[in-house]
Motif scaffolding. Structure first.
Motif, short mmCIF file in Angstrom:
data_model
loop_
_atom_site.label_atom_id
_atom_site.label_comp_id
_atom_site.label_asym_id
_atom_site.label_seq_id
_atom_site.Cartn_x
_atom_site.Cartn_y
_atom_site.Cartn_z
N ALA A 72 0.86 -1.19 0.00
CA ALA A 72 0.00 0.00 0.00
C ALA A 72 0.89 1.24 0.00
CB ALA A 72 -0.91 0.00 1.22
N PRO A 73 0.47 2.31 -0.66
CA PRO A 73 1.32 3.51 -0.77
C PRO A 73 1.69 4.05 0.61
CG PRO A 73 -0.54 3.65 -2.26
CD PRO A 73 -0.80 2.46 -1.39
N LEU A 74 2.96 4.44 0.75
CA LEU A 74 3.45 5.01 1.99
C LEU A 74 3.19 6.51 2.02
CD1 LEU A 74 5.16 4.52 4.60
CD2 LEU A 74 7.16 5.16 3.23
N PRO A 75 2.56 7.03 3.05
CA PRO A 75 2.36 8.48 3.13
C PRO A 75 3.70 9.21 3.14
CG PRO A 75 1.07 7.34 4.80
CD PRO A 75 2.02 6.33 4.22
N THR A 76 3.71 10.42 2.61
CA THR A 76 4.92 11.23 2.64
C THR A 76 4.91 12.12 3.87
OG1 THR A 76 3.94 13.06 1.39
CG2 THR A 76 4.97 11.26 0.12
N GLU A 77 6.10 12.51 4.30
CA GLU A 77 6.19 13.39 5.45
C GLU A 77 5.50 14.71 5.19
OE1 GLU A 77 10.02 13.79 7.31
OE2 GLU A 77 10.66 11.81 6.62
N SER A 78 5.68 15.25 3.99
CA SER A 78 5.04 16.53 3.67
C SER A 78 3.54 16.40 3.62
CB SER A 78 5.58 17.07 2.35
OG SER A 78 5.29 16.17 1.28
N GLY A 79 3.05 15.27 3.10
CA GLY A 79 1.61 15.07 3.03
C GLY A 79 0.97 14.96 4.40
N GLY A 432 -4.95 2.25 2.89
CA GLY A 432 -4.76 0.92 3.46
C GLY A 432 -3.45 0.73 4.18
N ARG A 433 -2.74 1.83 4.45
CA ARG A 433 -1.48 1.73 5.18
C ARG A 433 -1.75 1.76 6.67
NH1 ARG A 433 3.44 0.60 2.37
NH2 ARG A 433 5.01 0.56 4.02
N CYS A 464 -6.59 10.31 5.34
CA CYS A 464 -5.61 10.89 4.44
C CYS A 464 -4.71 9.83 3.84
CB CYS A 464 -4.77 11.92 5.19
SG CYS A 464 -3.46 12.66 4.23
N GLY A 465 -4.58 9.81 2.51
CA GLY A 465 -3.53 9.04 1.88
C GLY A 465 -2.21 9.76 2.04
N CYS A 466 -2.29 11.08 2.18
CA CYS A 466 -1.15 11.92 2.56
C CYS A 466 0.07 11.74 1.67
CB CYS A 466 -0.79 11.69 4.03
SG CYS A 466 -2.07 12.17 5.20
N ARG A 467 -0.17 11.80 0.38
CA ARG A 467 0.97 11.71 -0.55
C ARG A 467 1.13 13.01 -1.33
NH1 ARG A 467 -0.78 7.70 -4.16
NH2 ARG A 467 -2.76 7.57 -3.06
#
Length: 467
Positions: A72-79, A432-433, A464-467
């Motif tokens: 599953a996509p990893l959120p970014t710190e900025s997001g 889904g992370r 938030c997917g936060c990417r």
């Protein structure tokens, strides 16, 4: 002093929340372990309450899913920062907060704000207590309460082993607790024709004060806690209610309750110690530690927490005192490879205003507890209250403006003292992370507003997917 508010409310409409959690975790591929308390609460046990008695072995909790999906996509710190920072910098959380968000699969930090700083943790301390007692004793360990023969015929000695759940109420407050009357029956059978004449109670297992350093003045009288002794019944409660009054001397009351079950008058009860090598007349055992940890986290039970902390001290050959427990818990954390920067506990419950923990330590424990290869710590995951469903989160996340979108998706331990609010747990984000989080504020002025603010932060992270 503020106190946690465990809720045992209705199941109608709430089962959907827990189902949502399981589905979300299924999508994330998280290894989920269903504890007996969760199974019973959902009515999946045929209506029978799980009670693990002495001499029985609880079945191992089966994994619902095999492994965590790291794809599953990893959120970014900025997001994550964009999503959370505006919600953390609000008046309700006061001028000082700390935060840590960690990806469970990789252990990577994806958001932090003074994550290594020591903060007053309040009841999020219980996450540390849970991890250290499970690691030190093992989830299947049971605490024994023994009775041995006294020095004179008819004398019996009840030896406190540190189990605060001993039952005297018709229905015990603690599920699976051993009963004083069962212990008395064993002793009478062992004595045969010798009538019991005197009860001696031995509380030599613990050392030091039963009141923790830095506790508020009402800690043992306000219904949230009791004097910590190695011999007590029902957590020292006078009634089978969460915030019941507590006995001023829980050990004396427990000894008198045991004497009554034996048919010995209250004036024939005295403090003392067991003779060396005395014959054992009876023994009862607590529920497995995994079940005790689940209950402690769900209900934020302070007496259970400080009693379990002393089990860590005993396991590590340290004095069974507040100081010994705090030192032993730190040692276990170091053995687990967890960050202890900022560690400064004085108890196992979080009652003490002197306590200090970092959010990085809390997220480190939570991420470890959710890993499939740490079965010894899985009771932490299954014990965490579920948003809008159970324990201290049962009545939170129920309104749209208070984060209801995260109902069933957040499992977290709350922390509340006057001026202190914290929230630490695990959630599944929109992609889904699975993330571990800890948010701590130590200069709040309105507890209700602070609670809502923290819930909104966790809900934003879940959405938030936060990417």
């Amino acid at each position: 002093m503020s106190r946690e508010t465990p809720q045992r409310g209705g199941r109608a409409g709430l089962i959907g929340a827990i189902v949502a959690l399981v589905v979300a975790l299924a999508l994330a591929g998280v290894a989920v372990f269903a504890g007996s308390g969760v199974v019973s609460a959902l009515g999946l046990d045929g209506g029978q309450k799980a009670r693990w008695r002495a001499g029985t072995t609880p079945p191992a909790p089966p994994p619902v899913l095999a492994a965590m999906d790291s794809q599953a996509p990893l959120p970014t710190e900025s997001g994550v920062s964009t999503a959370l920072s505006p919600l953390l910098h609000v008046q309700a959380l006061g001028p000082h907060f700390t935060a840590s968000v960690v990806d469970v699969s990789t252990g990577q930090s994806i958001y932090s704000s003074e994550q290594d700083a020591g903060m007053t943790p309040a009841s999020t301390t219980k996450i540390v207590t849970a991890a250290t007692v499970l690691a030190a004793r093992g989830p299947a360990y049971r605490i024994q309460t023994r009775v041995v023969a006294g020095a004179q015929p008819g004398e019996v000695v009840i030896v406190g082993g540190g189990d605060p759940t001993l039952a005297v109420f018709p229905t015990s407050y603690y599920p699976g607790a051993p009963r004083i009357d069962d212990l008395a029956t064993q002793v009478k059978q062992a004595l045969g024709d010798t009538a019991p004449t005197k009860v001696i109670y031995d509380t030599s297992l613990y050392q030091g004060s039963g009141i923790g350093p830095g506790w508020d003045s009402d800690a043992t009288t306000g219904g949230s806690g009791a004097v910590i002794t190695p011999l007590m019944t029902e957590g020292g409660r006078t009634k089978s209610q969460p915030y019941s009054d507590r006995y001023a001397q829980p050990d004396v009351q427990a000894a008198q309750a045991f004497a009554k079950a034996l048919g010995v008058p209250a004036n024939a009860v005295a403090a003392g110690t067991a003779p060396q090598g005395a014959k054992e007349l009876g023994k009862v055992e607590s529920a497995p530690l995994a079940r005790m940890v689940e209950f402690m986290l769900q209900e934020s039970d302070n007496v259970l927490a400080d009693s379990l902390a002393r089990q860590v001290a005993l396991a590590k050959n340290q004095p069974a005192s507040f100081e010994g427990a705090a030192s032993a818990m730190k040692g276990v954390l170091e053995e687990l490879g967890l960050p202890v920067t900022g560690y400064g506990l004085f108890d196992g419950s979080g009652f003490s205003r002197n306590d200090r923990l970092s959010p990085a330590l809390l997220t480190g424990i939570l991420a470890m507890a959710a890993r499939a290869d740490r079965g010894d710590l899985h009771a932490i995951f299954s014990g965490l209250p579920v948003a809008a469903y159970s324990g201290t989160l049962a009545k939170r996340y129920t309104k749209s403006q208070e984060g209801s979108s995260a109902a069933g998706l957040v499992r977290a331990k709350t922390g509340t003292l006057t001026g202190v609010n914290s929230l630490a747990g695990i959630l599944v984000d929109a992609d889904g992370r699975t993330l571990a989080f800890a948010f701590m504020a130590d200069q709040t002025t309105n507890a209700n507003q602070a609670v809502t603010a923290l819930d909104r932060v966790a809900a934003a992270l879940a959405a938030c997917g936060c990417r």
